[in-house]
Motif scaffolding. Structure first.
Motif, PDB file in Angstrom:
ATOM      1  N   PHE A  10     -24.921 -38.788  -0.228  1.00  0.00           N
ATOM      2  CA  PHE A  10     -26.078 -38.247  -0.851  1.00  0.00           C
ATOM      3  C   PHE A  10     -25.880 -37.193  -2.041  1.00  0.00           C
ATOM      4  CE2 PHE A  10     -28.472 -40.520   2.230  1.00  0.00           C
ATOM      5  CZ  PHE A  10     -27.769 -40.550   3.469  1.00  0.00           C
ATOM      6  N   SER A  12     -28.504 -34.986  -4.776  1.00  0.00           N
ATOM      7  CA  SER A  12     -29.858 -34.842  -5.171  1.00  0.00           C
ATOM      8  C   SER A  12     -29.591 -33.796  -6.154  1.00  0.00           C
ATOM      9  CB  SER A  12     -30.860 -34.394  -4.267  1.00  0.00           C
ATOM     10  OG  SER A  12     -32.082 -34.166  -4.700  1.00  0.00           O
ATOM     11  N   GLN A  14     -31.033 -32.251 -10.570  1.00  0.00           N
ATOM     12  CA  GLN A  14     -32.092 -31.921 -11.491  1.00  0.00           C
ATOM     13  C   GLN A  14     -31.823 -32.815 -12.743  1.00  0.00           C
ATOM     14  OE1 GLN A  14     -34.429 -30.719  -8.979  1.00  0.00           O
ATOM     15  NE2 GLN A  14     -35.340 -30.429 -11.013  1.00  0.00           N
ATOM     16  N   PRO A  81     -33.962 -39.255 -14.512  1.00  0.00           N
ATOM     17  CA  PRO A  81     -34.599 -39.955 -13.442  1.00  0.00           C
ATOM     18  C   PRO A  81     -34.375 -41.406 -13.246  1.00  0.00           C
ATOM     19  CG  PRO A  81     -36.219 -38.096 -14.389  1.00  0.00           C
ATOM     20  CD  PRO A  81     -34.805 -38.352 -15.374  1.00  0.00           C
ATOM     21  N   THR A  84     -31.386 -42.839 -10.749  1.00  0.00           N
ATOM     22  CA  THR A  84     -31.529 -42.637  -9.477  1.00  0.00           C
ATOM     23  C   THR A  84     -31.387 -44.180  -8.929  1.00  0.00           C
ATOM     24  OG1 THR A  84     -33.479 -40.868  -9.596  1.00  0.00           O
ATOM     25  CG2 THR A  84     -33.613 -42.524  -7.671  1.00  0.00           C
ATOM     26  N   LYS A 107     -25.986 -42.338  -2.513  1.00  0.00           N
ATOM     27  CA  LYS A 107     -27.475 -42.305  -3.141  1.00  0.00           C
ATOM     28  C   LYS A 107     -27.495 -41.197  -3.817  1.00  0.00           C
ATOM     29  CE  LYS A 107     -32.022 -43.398  -1.102  1.00  0.00           C
ATOM     30  NZ  LYS A 107     -32.697 -43.487   0.049  1.00  0.00           N
ATOM     31  N   LEU A 108     -27.991 -41.465  -5.197  1.00  0.00           N
ATOM     32  CA  LEU A 108     -28.383 -40.322  -6.163  1.00  0.00           C
ATOM     33  C   LEU A 108     -29.772 -40.315  -6.388  1.00  0.00           C
ATOM     34  CD1 LEU A 108     -27.378 -38.256  -8.216  1.00  0.00           C
ATOM     35  CD2 LEU A 108     -27.357 -40.357  -9.832  1.00  0.00           C
ATOM     36  N   THR A 109     -30.211 -39.144  -6.425  1.00  0.00           N
ATOM     37  CA  THR A 109     -31.557 -38.800  -6.626  1.00  0.00           C
ATOM     38  C   THR A 109     -31.716 -37.803  -7.893  1.00  0.00           C
ATOM     39  OG1 THR A 109     -32.565 -39.315  -4.700  1.00  0.00           O
ATOM     40  CG2 THR A 109     -34.127 -38.259  -6.024  1.00  0.00           C
ATOM     41  N   VAL A 110     -32.165 -38.245  -9.088  1.00  0.00           N
ATOM     42  CA  VAL A 110     -32.436 -37.215 -10.059  1.00  0.00           C
ATOM     43  C   VAL A 110     -33.988 -37.003 -10.083  1.00  0.00           C
ATOM     44  CG1 VAL A 110     -32.136 -36.843 -12.512  1.00  0.00           C
ATOM     45  CG2 VAL A 110     -30.587 -38.357 -11.292  1.00  0.00           C
ATOM     46  N   ASN A 111     -34.077 -35.641  -9.804  1.00  0.00           N
ATOM     47  CA  ASN A 111     -35.572 -35.141  -9.982  1.00  0.00           C
ATOM     48  C   ASN A 111     -35.848 -34.661 -11.497  1.00  0.00           C
ATOM     49  OD1 ASN A 111     -35.827 -35.029  -7.174  1.00  0.00           O
ATOM     50  ND2 ASN A 111     -34.161 -33.716  -7.117  1.00  0.00           N
TER      51      ASN A 111
END
Lengths: 112, 116
Positions: A10, A12, A14, A81, A84, A107-111
Motif C-alpha cells: 500500500f 498513500s 500527496q 489523483p 490512483t 495499491k496507490l492512493t494519491v491525495n
C-alpha cells in the motif's frame, strides 16, 4: 512455481510527490508487464519490457527491467489523483509456457 | 472498438447453488482467458483457449468448475456447486495471439461473485 513479490503493498501520497514501486522475483522472466487496475474494472496494460536493463517512459511513468530480468520498477513523477489504482506486475517465463504470473499489486492512493 | 464484455457484473448466490459467467471477447481475438482474482491478490489463470480448444486448464478445479467456448467466440465459466471460498472476481481476457508472440491481453470488467 514462479512468484512475483511487489512492494510496497500500500502507498498513500500527496499530489505532486514522486514514488517508486517494485516487482521482484528469484526467477528469470522473458518479459514483464505492468498493469493498472481501477476499482470495478479489469487490469489495463501500461507497458511490456523484454530486454534486461530496458527503460521505457510513458509520460510521467518510467519503467525499468532489471539486467538479470528478475525484477522491475515503476517510477511515477509528480503523482496526480488520476494515478490512483492498483498497479500489478506480471511476468511470462521462458520455455514456451504462455502463462502470465501476476504479483499481488501495489495499491496507490494519491491525495489531492 | 468494443472491449471484452462480461455478464453479469455482480452475482450473489447461496452456497451449493450453481452459477455461470459469460464472456464475449474482442472481435477477431482467437485467444481467451479466464482468471480468478481474490481480494488483495493479482489475477490467477484458470483456463486459456486458442479458438475453441482449451490449451491450458491445469489450474481449473475440475471437480466443480467447467468452461466452454463454443464456435471459438463467446465463452462461459460455470461453478457447480459453489462454495464460500469461490467468492472472488472472475475476469475474462482476450488477445489476438499468444503471450509468446507478444500479444496484449485485454481484460473485461469482471464478474464479482459473492457466495453466502
Amino acid at each position: 512455481t514462479q512468484l512475483l513479490e511487489q512492494s510496497p503493498q500500500f502507498l498513500s501520497i500527496q499530489e505532486g510527490e514522486n514514488l517508486t514501486v517494485y516487482c521482484n522475483s528469484s526467477s528469470v522472466f522473458s518479459s514483464l508487464q505492468w498493469y493498472r487496475q481501477e476499482p470495478g474494472e479489469g487490469p489495463v496494460l501500461l507497458v511490456t519490457v523484454v530486454t534486461g536493463g530496458e527503460v521505457k517512459k510513458l509520460k510521467r511513468l518510467t519503467f525499468q527491467f532489471g539486467d538479470a530480468r528478475k525484477d522491475s520498477s515503476l517510477h511515477i513523477t509528480a503523482a496526480q489523483p488520476g494515478d490512483t489504482g492498483l498497479y500489478l506486475c506480471a511476468g511470462s517465463n521462458q520455455g514456451g509456457s504462455e502463462k502470465l504470473v501476476f504479483g499481488k499489486g501495489t495499491k496507490l492512493t494519491v491525495n489531492p | 472498438e468494443a472491449g471484452v464484455v462480461q455478464s453479469p457484473r455482480y452475482k450473489i448466490i447461496e452456497k451449493k447453488q450453481p452459477v455461470a459467467f459469460w464472456c464475449n471477447p474482442i472481435s477477431g481475438h482467437n485467444t481467451l482467458y479466464w482468471y480468478l482474482q481474490n481480494l488483495g491478490q493479482g489475477p490467477e489463470l484458470l483456463i486459456r483457449y486458442e479458438n475453441e480448444e482449451a490449451v491450458d486448464d491445469s489450474q481449473l478445479p475440475k471437480d466443480r468448475f467447467s468452461a466452454e467456448r463454443l464456435k471459438g467466440v463467446d465463452s462461459t465459466l460455470k461453478i457447480q456447486p459453489a462454495e464460500l471460498g469461490d467468492s472472488a472476481v472472475y475476469l475474462c481476457a482476450s488477445s489476438l495471439g499468444s503471450i509468446a508472440t507478444g500479444e496484449t491481453q485485454y481484460f473485461g470488467p469482471g464478474t464479482r461473485l459473492l457466495v453466502l
